[in-house]
Design a protein around this motif. Structure first.
Motif, PDB file in Angstrom:
ATOM      1  N   GLN A  34       4.139   3.000  15.178  1.00  0.00           N
ATOM      2  CA  GLN A  34       4.339   4.300  14.530  1.00  0.00           C
ATOM      3  C   GLN A  34       5.798   4.495  14.105  1.00  0.00           C
ATOM      4  N   ARG A  35       6.728   4.072  14.957  1.00  0.00           N
ATOM      5  CA  ARG A  35       8.154   4.186  14.596  1.00  0.00           C
ATOM      6  C   ARG A  35       8.469   3.360  13.359  1.00  0.00           C
ATOM      7  N   ARG A  36       7.918   2.170  13.290  1.00  0.00           N
ATOM      8  CA  ARG A  36       8.165   1.300  12.138  1.00  0.00           C
ATOM      9  C   ARG A  36       7.515   1.843  10.870  1.00  0.00           C
ATOM     10  N   LEU A  37       6.339   2.443  11.004  1.00  0.00           N
ATOM     11  CA  LEU A  37       5.688   3.058   9.848  1.00  0.00           C
ATOM     12  C   LEU A  37       6.548   4.201   9.307  1.00  0.00           C
ATOM     13  N   ILE A  38       7.072   5.011  10.212  1.00  0.00           N
ATOM     14  CA  ILE A  38       7.946   6.112   9.803  1.00  0.00           C
ATOM     15  C   ILE A  38       9.174   5.565   9.082  1.00  0.00           C
ATOM     16  N   ALA A  39       9.758   4.512   9.608  1.00  0.00           N
ATOM     17  CA  ALA A  39      10.937   3.906   8.981  1.00  0.00           C
ATOM     18  C   ALA A  39      10.606   3.352   7.599  1.00  0.00           C
ATOM     19  N   ARG A  40       9.445   2.707   7.451  1.00  0.00           N
ATOM     20  CA  ARG A  40       9.043   2.173   6.150  1.00  0.00           C
ATOM     21  C   ARG A  40       8.879   3.276   5.114  1.00  0.00           C
ATOM     22  N   VAL A  41       8.208   4.347   5.512  1.00  0.00           N
ATOM     23  CA  VAL A  41       7.975   5.459   4.583  1.00  0.00           C
ATOM     24  C   VAL A  41       9.299   6.079   4.168  1.00  0.00           C
ATOM     25  N   LYS A  42      10.184   6.311   5.132  1.00  0.00           N
ATOM     26  CA  LYS A  42      11.485   6.913   4.811  1.00  0.00           C
ATOM     27  C   LYS A  42      12.305   6.001   3.904  1.00  0.00           C
ATOM     28  N   THR A  43      12.222   4.699   4.115  1.00  0.00           N
ATOM     29  CA  THR A  43      12.938   3.752   3.262  1.00  0.00           C
ATOM     30  C   THR A  43      12.430   3.825   1.832  1.00  0.00           C
ATOM     31  N   ILE A  44      11.137   3.861   1.653  1.00  0.00           N
ATOM     32  CA  ILE A  44      10.555   3.943   0.312  1.00  0.00           C
ATOM     33  C   ILE A  44      10.938   5.257  -0.353  1.00  0.00           C
ATOM     34  N   GLN A  45      10.913   6.349   0.404  1.00  0.00           N
ATOM     35  CA  GLN A  45      11.305   7.641  -0.151  1.00  0.00           C
ATOM     36  C   GLN A  45      12.764   7.628  -0.597  1.00  0.00           C
ATOM     37  N   THR A  46      13.636   7.024   0.195  1.00  0.00           N
ATOM     38  CA  THR A  46      15.046   6.939  -0.152  1.00  0.00           C
ATOM     39  C   THR A  46      15.252   6.087  -1.397  1.00  0.00           C
ATOM     40  N   GLU A  47      14.541   4.967  -1.485  1.00  0.00           N
ATOM     41  CA  GLU A  47      14.656   4.106  -2.669  1.00  0.00           C
ATOM     42  C   GLU A  47      14.236   4.859  -3.929  1.00  0.00           C
ATOM     43  N   ARG A  48      13.154   5.606  -3.850  1.00  0.00           N
ATOM     44  CA  ARG A  48      12.686   6.379  -5.009  1.00  0.00           C
ATOM     45  C   ARG A  48      13.689   7.454  -5.395  1.00  0.00           C
ATOM     46  N   GLN A  49      14.252   8.090  -4.388  1.00  0.00           N
ATOM     47  CA  GLN A  49      15.229   9.142  -4.647  1.00  0.00           C
ATOM     48  C   GLN A  49      16.477   8.566  -5.320  1.00  0.00           C
ATOM     49  N   GLN A  50      16.950   7.421  -4.841  1.00  0.00           N
ATOM     50  CA  GLN A  50      18.120   6.785  -5.442  1.00  0.00           C
ATOM     51  C   GLN A  50      17.833   6.340  -6.870  1.00  0.00           C
ATOM     52  N   LYS A  51      16.630   5.856  -7.114  1.00  0.00           N
ATOM     53  CA  LYS A  51      16.245   5.435  -8.453  1.00  0.00           C
ATOM     54  C   LYS A  51      16.239   6.622  -9.407  1.00  0.00           C
ATOM     55  N   GLU A  70       0.826  -1.199   0.000  1.00  0.00           N
ATOM     56  CA  GLU A  70       0.000   0.000   0.000  1.00  0.00           C
ATOM     57  C   GLU A  70       0.864   1.254   0.000  1.00  0.00           C
ATOM     58  N   LEU A  71       1.943   1.229   0.765  1.00  0.00           N
ATOM     59  CA  LEU A  71       2.843   2.378   0.812  1.00  0.00           C
ATOM     60  C   LEU A  71       3.529   2.587  -0.534  1.00  0.00           C
ATOM     61  N   ARG A  72       3.958   1.517  -1.168  1.00  0.00           N
ATOM     62  CA  ARG A  72       4.652   1.629  -2.455  1.00  0.00           C
ATOM     63  C   ARG A  72       3.715   2.111  -3.567  1.00  0.00           C
ATOM     64  N   ASP A  73       2.428   1.860  -3.416  1.00  0.00           N
ATOM     65  CA  ASP A  73       1.458   2.311  -4.410  1.00  0.00           C
ATOM     66  C   ASP A  73       1.100   3.784  -4.247  1.00  0.00           C
ATOM     67  N   MET A  74       1.470   4.384  -3.131  1.00  0.00           N
ATOM     68  CA  MET A  74       1.154   5.787  -2.868  1.00  0.00           C
ATOM     69  C   MET A  74       2.050   6.708  -3.696  1.00  0.00           C
ATOM     70  N   SER A  75       1.528   7.897  -3.960  1.00  0.00           N
ATOM     71  CA  SER A  75       2.338   8.909  -4.641  1.00  0.00           C
ATOM     72  C   SER A  75       3.304   9.529  -3.628  1.00  0.00           C
ATOM     73  N   ASP A  76       4.228  10.330  -4.120  1.00  0.00           N
ATOM     74  CA  ASP A  76       5.191  10.980  -3.228  1.00  0.00           C
ATOM     75  C   ASP A  76       4.488  11.903  -2.229  1.00  0.00           C
ATOM     76  N   GLU A  77       3.458  12.592  -2.695  1.00  0.00           N
ATOM     77  CA  GLU A  77       2.722  13.499  -1.813  1.00  0.00           C
ATOM     78  C   GLU A  77       1.984  12.727  -0.725  1.00  0.00           C
ATOM     79  N   GLN A  78       1.391  11.597  -1.103  1.00  0.00           N
ATOM     80  CA  GLN A  78       0.686  10.776  -0.119  1.00  0.00           C
ATOM     81  C   GLN A  78       1.659  10.216   0.915  1.00  0.00           C
TER      82      GLN A  78
END
Length: 74
Positions: free
Chosen positions: A47-64, A6-14
């Motif tokens: 909540q801490r794990r959710l924050i970590a998941r979101v930041k990980t996905i954001q970093t992966e997108r940025q590196q890509k 679900e997180l990976r399907d979200m847009s950057d803004e979401q």
């Protein structure tokens, strides 16, 4: 509970909005844990794990994006 797919399907803004909400929830839970007993102490970890998941996905997108930009510049 938000799953990785679900997180990976979200847009950057979401993702940014989800991160902001999770950080606010974590702050409230931390304050509440200091002032009174929490109903569900496991919510802090969630909540801490959710924050970590979101930041990980954001970093992966940025590196890509940087890889794609470097490849197109070559």
């Amino acid at each position: 509970m938000v799953h990785n797919k679900e997180l990976r399907d979200m847009s950057d803004e979401q993702l940014e909005l989800t991160l902001k909400e999770a950080a606010e929830n974590l702050f409230r839970l931390r304050v509440q844990s200091q002032t009174e007993k929490l109903d569900a102490p496991s919510e802090l970890r969630r909540q801490r794990r959710l924050i970590a998941r979101v930041k990980t996905i954001q970093t992966e997108r940025q590196q890509k994006q940087t890889k794609e930009a470097a490849a197109s510049a070559s």
